[in-house]
Design a protein around this motif. Structure first.
Motif, PDB file in Angstrom:
ATOM      1  N   ASN A 106      15.816  26.450   8.095  1.00 43.62           N
ATOM      2  CA  ASN A 106      14.424  26.761   8.445  1.00 43.62           C
ATOM      3  C   ASN A 106      13.645  27.431   7.311  1.00 43.62           C
ATOM      4  OD1 ASN A 106      14.947  25.837  11.069  1.00 43.62           O
ATOM      5  ND2 ASN A 106      15.564  27.858  11.790  1.00 43.62           N
ATOM      6  N   PHE A 107      14.289  27.698   6.206  1.00 41.48           N
ATOM      7  CA  PHE A 107      13.705  28.504   5.128  1.00 41.48           C
ATOM      8  C   PHE A 107      12.405  27.872   4.626  1.00 41.48           C
ATOM      9  CE2 PHE A 107      13.375  30.973   1.335  1.00 41.48           C
ATOM     10  CZ  PHE A 107      14.198  32.077   1.501  1.00 41.48           C
ATOM     11  N   ARG A 108      11.325  28.685   4.572  1.00 42.42           N
ATOM     12  CA  ARG A 108      10.033  28.205   4.100  1.00 42.42           C
ATOM     13  C   ARG A 108       9.864  28.513   2.611  1.00 42.42           C
ATOM     14  NH1 ARG A 108       6.998  27.196   8.805  1.00 42.42           N
ATOM     15  NH2 ARG A 108       8.546  27.022  10.481  1.00 42.42           N
ATOM     16  N   SER A 109       9.115  27.653   1.937  1.00 43.51           N
ATOM     17  CA  SER A 109       8.799  27.819   0.507  1.00 43.51           C
ATOM     18  C   SER A 109      10.084  27.927  -0.322  1.00 43.51           C
ATOM     19  CB  SER A 109       7.910  29.046   0.279  1.00 43.51           C
ATOM     20  OG  SER A 109       6.716  28.945   1.030  1.00 43.51           O
ATOM     21  N   LYS A 110      11.020  27.026  -0.058  1.00 44.38           N
ATOM     22  CA  LYS A 110      12.311  27.067  -0.752  1.00 44.38           C
ATOM     23  C   LYS A 110      12.145  27.051  -2.271  1.00 44.38           C
ATOM     24  CE  LYS A 110      15.373  24.777   2.659  1.00 44.38           C
ATOM     25  NZ  LYS A 110      14.469  24.446   3.768  1.00 44.38           N
ATOM     26  N   SER A 111      11.284  26.188  -2.776  1.00 43.73           N
ATOM     27  CA  SER A 111      11.160  26.041  -4.228  1.00 43.73           C
ATOM     28  C   SER A 111      10.617  27.309  -4.887  1.00 43.73           C
ATOM     29  CB  SER A 111      10.277  24.839  -4.570  1.00 43.73           C
ATOM     30  OG  SER A 111       8.966  25.014  -4.057  1.00 43.73           O
ATOM     31  N   LYS A 112       9.734  28.030  -4.180  1.00 43.03           N
ATOM     32  CA  LYS A 112       9.140  29.236  -4.749  1.00 43.03           C
ATOM     33  C   LYS A 112      10.024  30.468  -4.560  1.00 43.03           C
ATOM     34  CE  LYS A 112       4.392  27.605  -4.169  1.00 43.03           C
ATOM     35  NZ  LYS A 112       3.065  27.849  -3.537  1.00 43.03           N
ATOM     36  N   LEU A 113      10.911  30.408  -3.587  1.00 44.88           N
ATOM     37  CA  LEU A 113      11.802  31.539  -3.293  1.00 44.88           C
ATOM     38  C   LEU A 113      13.261  31.124  -3.496  1.00 44.88           C
ATOM     39  CD1 LEU A 113      10.014  32.838  -0.064  1.00 44.88           C
ATOM     40  CD2 LEU A 113      10.019  33.943  -2.305  1.00 44.88           C
ATOM     41  N   ARG A 114      13.482  30.323  -4.521  1.00 43.73           N
ATOM     42  CA  ARG A 114      14.784  29.684  -4.705  1.00 43.73           C
ATOM     43  C   ARG A 114      15.958  30.662  -4.782  1.00 43.73           C
ATOM     44  NH1 ARG A 114      16.431  24.415  -3.714  1.00 43.73           N
ATOM     45  NH2 ARG A 114      18.573  24.375  -4.464  1.00 43.73           N
ATOM     46  N   PRO A 115      15.876  31.804  -5.470  1.00 40.27           N
ATOM     47  CA  PRO A 115      17.048  32.699  -5.514  1.00 40.27           C
ATOM     48  C   PRO A 115      17.483  33.178  -4.129  1.00 40.27           C
ATOM     49  CG  PRO A 115      15.492  33.281  -7.234  1.00 40.27           C
ATOM     50  CD  PRO A 115      14.793  32.293  -6.345  1.00 40.27           C
ATOM     51  N   PHE A 116      16.513  33.433  -3.254  1.00 42.74           N
ATOM     52  CA  PHE A 116      16.835  33.950  -1.931  1.00 42.74           C
ATOM     53  C   PHE A 116      17.358  32.835  -1.024  1.00 42.74           C
ATOM     54  CE2 PHE A 116      13.537  36.513  -3.885  1.00 42.74           C
ATOM     55  CZ  PHE A 116      14.135  37.766  -3.866  1.00 42.74           C
ATOM     56  N   TYR A 117      16.742  31.665  -1.127  1.00 42.21           N
ATOM     57  CA  TYR A 117      17.258  30.509  -0.382  1.00 42.21           C
ATOM     58  C   TYR A 117      18.671  30.164  -0.830  1.00 42.21           C
ATOM     59  CZ  TYR A 117      18.193  25.618   0.651  1.00 42.21           C
ATOM     60  OH  TYR A 117      18.800  24.449   1.036  1.00 42.21           O
ATOM     61  N   SER A 118      18.899  30.148  -2.136  1.00 38.37           N
ATOM     62  CA  SER A 118      20.219  29.790  -2.659  1.00 38.37           C
ATOM     63  C   SER A 118      21.286  30.767  -2.187  1.00 38.37           C
ATOM     64  CB  SER A 118      20.183  29.755  -4.196  1.00 38.37           C
ATOM     65  OG  SER A 118      19.372  28.694  -4.645  1.00 38.37           O
ATOM     66  N   LEU A 119      20.931  32.046  -2.095  1.00 39.53           N
ATOM     67  CA  LEU A 119      21.884  33.052  -1.629  1.00 39.53           C
ATOM     68  C   LEU A 119      22.315  32.755  -0.192  1.00 39.53           C
ATOM     69  CD1 LEU A 119      23.257  35.854  -2.244  1.00 39.53           C
ATOM     70  CD2 LEU A 119      21.305  36.859  -1.040  1.00 39.53           C
TER      71      LEU A 119
END
Length: 305
Positions: free
Chosen positions: A49-62
């Motif tokens: 469900n993560f929004r703005s994956k490309s802009k928040l990539r470090p947090f999504y990747s974690l």
């Protein structure tokens, strides 16, 4: 997508004896409120469900990489439960013999009778009392800080769970599961604390460890500390999720009370350990009452590969 490897994340010693009640206690680490089904479910659906994956990539990747690790934790605990229900490896040949003498009369006294009666000693996503794990244990709000804060709380609750379960067990199989997961859970709590600190400036690391007991009190955790597992996050992918190195940075160090050293992101996954072969129990019809023909067919099919 996910890739499956036919190993466990850690080597588990064979149980000394069949112990269904110890297996029931270990079930809490699978289907309890803070069990591995909950950590998996939370992180998996948060990553979906993560929004703005490309802009928040470090947090999504974690969150995404820890999702894959948690899937392996579900597998590890499940194998530990099944091993304790099964006992030491035995002979899986022959037929079930005379079943009229109630060969499993003692099963009426075990804590989770359904683990035998319905599952043949196998594991399902329930807690230590047999209550089913459910969707109410999942939090995915879409708000990054709220979700990360919930994950931090979840890992601290899971640590409390594991410590209490550890104190109920004496068999080496269950204790090894707890020792390994205590180290890896500490990594996850630390990583979420760092993520929140990067976003807000609040140093949640000062709350760790919660409960306030260092892992040097847990003998089964020592080899994982000695090899530096408490300082490593794995991508569980050959190419993706490397951006989490911005959070789990080599400029950060291990938590006080753990062996010192810098944090590191490791591409891929840990070496892992073998999956024990659970012996068949013909009189319990696993895999069947007279399985020799099954084994013969499987052997012929294996030769064709």
């Amino acid at each position: 997508m996910f890739m499956r490897v036919d190993k466990l994340q850690a080597n588990l010693p064979a149980p000394k004896a069949k112990d269904p009640n110890a297996a029931a206690a270990l079930q809490e680490l699978l289907g309890g409120k803070y069990g591995e089904m909950s950590t998996l479910g939370n992180y998996m659906f948060q990553s979906f469900n993560f929004r703005s994956k490309s802009k928040l990539r470090p947090f999504y990747s974690l969150v995404a990489s820890i999702t894959a690790e948690e899937l392996g934790h579900v597998e590890l605990v499940s194998n530990g439960v099944a091993m304790l229900n099964n006992g030491p490896d035995g002979d899986d040949t022959g037929d079930g013999g005379d079943i009229s003498g109630a060969p499993f009369e003692d099963m009426t006294d075990i804590r989770l009778a359904a683990s035998f009666l319905s599952n043949g000693g196998g594991v399902t996503p329930v807690n230590s009392n047999g209550a089913s794990w459910n969707n109410d244990f999942i939090t995915t709000t879409g708000n990054v800080i709220t979700d990360l804060l919930h994950n931090f709380h979840l890992e601290c609750g899971a640590r409390l769970h594991k410590l209490r379960v550890y104190e109920t067990l004496t068999d080496p199989t269950g204790r090894e599961v707890c020792g390994y997961l205590l180290v890896r859970g500490s990594v996850h709590a630390h990583s979420y604390a760092l993520a929140i600190q990067k976003l807000t400036g609040v140093d949640l690391k000062k709350m760790l460890p919660t409960p306030n007991i260092n892992l040097d009190k847990i003998p089964e955790s020592q080899k994982y500390l000695d090899e530096g597992s408490h300082r490593r996050l794995y991508t569980f992918s050959p190419d993706d999720y490397n951006e989490m190195a911005g959070i789990w940075s080599k400029d950060e160090v291990a938590l006080p009370g753990d062996p010192p050293g810098n944090l590191e992101v490791v591409r891929g996954m840990p070496d892992g350990g073998k999956i024990h072969q659970l012996a068949g129990v013909p009189c319990a019809f696993t895999p069947d009452y007279a399985p020799e023909e099954m084994y013969e067919i499987a052997a012929k099919l294996t030769k064709l590969v």
